[in-house]
Scaffold this motif. Structure first.
Motif, PDB file in Angstrom:
ATOM      1  N   UNK A  88       0.821  -1.213   0.000  1.00  0.00           N
ATOM      2  CA  UNK A  88       0.000   0.000   0.000  1.00  0.00           C
ATOM      3  C   UNK A  88       0.852   1.259   0.000  1.00  0.00           C
ATOM      4  N   UNK A  89       0.270   2.324  -0.547  1.00  0.00           N
ATOM      5  CA  UNK A  89       0.902   3.635  -0.489  1.00  0.00           C
ATOM      6  C   UNK A  89       0.587   4.286   0.854  1.00  0.00           C
ATOM      7  N   UNK A  90       1.565   4.987   1.375  1.00  0.00           N
ATOM      8  CA  UNK A  90       1.388   5.728   2.611  1.00  0.00           C
ATOM      9  C   UNK A  90       1.817   7.171   2.374  1.00  0.00           C
ATOM     10  N   UNK A  91       1.529   8.016   3.329  1.00  0.00           N
ATOM     11  CA  UNK A  91       1.971   9.399   3.231  1.00  0.00           C
ATOM     12  C   UNK A  91       0.837  10.370   3.012  1.00  0.00           C
ATOM     13  N   UNK A  92       1.114  11.652   3.267  1.00  0.00           N
ATOM     14  CA  UNK A  92       0.073  12.684   3.203  1.00  0.00           C
ATOM     15  C   UNK A  92      -0.481  12.950   1.810  1.00  0.00           C
ATOM     16  N   UNK A  93       0.204  12.487   0.767  1.00  0.00           N
ATOM     17  CA  UNK A  93      -0.298  12.711  -0.586  1.00  0.00           C
ATOM     18  C   UNK A  93      -1.299  11.682  -1.060  1.00  0.00           C
ATOM     19  N   UNK A  94      -1.468  10.600  -0.286  1.00  0.00           N
ATOM     20  CA  UNK A  94      -2.336   9.500  -0.707  1.00  0.00           C
ATOM     21  C   UNK A  94      -3.787   9.951  -0.892  1.00  0.00           C
ATOM     22  N   UNK A  95      -4.331  10.665   0.079  1.00  0.00           N
ATOM     23  CA  UNK A  95      -5.724  11.125  -0.009  1.00  0.00           C
ATOM     24  C   UNK A  95      -5.902  12.099  -1.157  1.00  0.00           C
ATOM     25  N   UNK A  96      -4.900  12.967  -1.369  1.00  0.00           N
ATOM     26  CA  UNK A  96      -4.991  13.952  -2.452  1.00  0.00           C
ATOM     27  C   UNK A  96      -5.018  13.265  -3.816  1.00  0.00           C
ATOM     28  N   UNK A  97      -4.224  12.221  -3.976  1.00  0.00           N
ATOM     29  CA  UNK A  97      -4.208  11.478  -5.248  1.00  0.00           C
ATOM     30  C   UNK A  97      -5.536  10.765  -5.464  1.00  0.00           C
ATOM     31  N   UNK A 153      -8.447  11.629  -4.379  1.00  0.00           N
ATOM     32  CA  UNK A 153      -9.456  12.638  -4.726  1.00  0.00           C
ATOM     33  C   UNK A 153      -9.290  13.095  -6.171  1.00  0.00           C
ATOM     34  N   UNK A 154      -8.039  13.297  -6.607  1.00  0.00           N
ATOM     35  CA  UNK A 154      -7.789  13.735  -7.982  1.00  0.00           C
ATOM     36  C   UNK A 154      -8.236  12.674  -8.983  1.00  0.00           C
ATOM     37  N   UNK A 155      -7.983  11.402  -8.672  1.00  0.00           N
ATOM     38  CA  UNK A 155      -8.403  10.323  -9.571  1.00  0.00           C
ATOM     39  C   UNK A 155      -9.927  10.270  -9.674  1.00  0.00           C
ATOM     40  N   UNK A 156     -10.601  10.487  -8.558  1.00  0.00           N
ATOM     41  CA  UNK A 156     -12.067  10.473  -8.563  1.00  0.00           C
ATOM     42  C   UNK A 156     -12.616  11.626  -9.388  1.00  0.00           C
ATOM     43  N   UNK A 157     -11.903  12.770  -9.367  1.00  0.00           N
ATOM     44  CA  UNK A 157     -12.340  13.954 -10.115  1.00  0.00           C
ATOM     45  C   UNK A 157     -11.849  13.948 -11.559  1.00  0.00           C
ATOM     46  N   UNK A 158     -11.018  12.938 -11.901  1.00  0.00           N
ATOM     47  CA  UNK A 158     -10.365  12.861 -13.217  1.00  0.00           C
ATOM     48  C   UNK A 158      -9.470  14.077 -13.458  1.00  0.00           C
ATOM     49  N   UNK A 159      -8.871  14.548 -12.388  1.00  0.00           N
ATOM     50  CA  UNK A 159      -7.881  15.623 -12.502  1.00  0.00           C
ATOM     51  C   UNK A 159      -6.531  15.006 -12.852  1.00  0.00           C
ATOM     52  N   UNK A 160      -5.760  15.602 -13.763  1.00  0.00           N
ATOM     53  CA  UNK A 160      -4.434  15.062 -14.094  1.00  0.00           C
ATOM     54  C   UNK A 160      -3.552  14.949 -12.853  1.00  0.00           C
TER      55      UNK A 160
END
Length: 304
Positions: free
Chosen positions: A100-109, A111-118
């Protein structure tokens, strides 16, 4: 066929033969054996261990020679493991299943994938950077990569295949390749870039205490797309086979130079903490003669 191309052809034959023999071994033994082969046989022949020691001496002049030698050996062992892992993509992917990925950027990624943000994953030649792409592919998100075509055209043909097998598409660092890479992300995809190679067409960014020519392309592309920029690292664990995957706090979209300085600082912190994880075999700051001259100039500046 020129003498150079004959040499490239023979070198590639030898390399492919070594890969074929290694692939006959069980996965765990294969990774360990190829790491030792590169570290103790191939790296000294091509000068990788020497270059690693020179770079380490340039950055850490106070470090004992025996310690530089030890780290250089570990660096070359890790390099060899990377090679055979990338030529064992299906088994490599199976080995990473459940990591699994860990770290503070995990939630941000997420969310971006759900929004289809690059999403642009930024990293360096640290641990096994391809493990990040493979782990994302395991989660159902192929990651586009950019690569520098190898000077040896025979090697390049199968090298590119390792980059596209399972992980996602890979594009050459050309105008056409860059456009394809941008299209992949613009459509809501994930891209990955390494920025820690010498790019003499660009200005310097301080890296490990010294100026290093650094491309601003990652920052420029991220700004153009409004992409989420996340430093991503796959550190090799103490068993030499597993990885610790971390997505760091996203980098704020600002000016290209500022973004590249922040990216360099993030990678630098990891290298200082675990120097054997980084590829010291690259000419990041220049050739040995250039490094010596630069060090002498810096010493004179400090003395005046």
């Amino acid at each position: 066929m020129t003498w150079n191309s004959v040499g490239d052809y023979v070198a590639d034959l030898i390399f492919r033969a070594a890969i074929r023999v290694a692939l006959l071994l069980p996965y765990r033994l294969r990774i360990r054996a190829f790491g030792r082969l590169v570290a103790h046989v191939l790296a000294p022949i091509v000068g990788f261990r020497k270059r690693a020691r020179q770079n380490l001496e340039f950055i850490f002049p106070e470090m004992p020679a025996a310690e530089r030698q030890r780290i250089a050996l570990q660096v070359c062992d890790n390099f060899g493991r990377n090679i055979i892992e990338n030529y064992s993509k299906k088994q490599f992917a199976a080995h990473l299943k459940g990591t699994e990925f860990h770290g503070p950027g995990t939630a941000a990624v997420e969310a971006a994938l759900a929004e289809k943000r690059p999403v642009l994953l930024i990293s360096g030649h640290y641990g096994n950077y391809e493990a990040v792409r493979v782990a994302f592919a395991n989660l159902g998100h192929p990651v586009a990569g950019l690569y520098r075509p190898a000077a040896n055209e025979y090697f390049n043909r199968h090298y590119v295949e390792t980059l596209t097998a399972f992980s996602g598409p890979a594009y050459p660092q050309s105008n056409r390749g860059m456009l394809a890479f941008l299209r992949h992300m613009r459509d809501g995809g994930v891209g990955a870039m390494l920025f820690d190679v010498r790019a003499t067409r660009f200005g310097p960014v301080e890296f490990l205490g010294h100026p290093a020519p650094t491309s601003t392309a990652p920052a420029t592309m991220a700004l153009k797309l409004g992409a989420l920029v996340v430093p991503a690292f796959a550190a090799r664990a103490s068993d030499g086979l597993s990885f610790e995957l971390e997505l760091e706090e996203p980098i704020e979209l600002s000016k290209p130079d500022e973004m590249m300085r922040e990216m360099s600082a993030r990678l630098e912190r990891r290298i200082r903490a675990h120097p054997a994880q980084w590829f010291w075999i690259h000419d990041r700051w220049g050739k040995p003669a250039e490094l010596k001259k630069q060090a002498e100039l810096e010493q004179k500046g400090q003395a005046s």
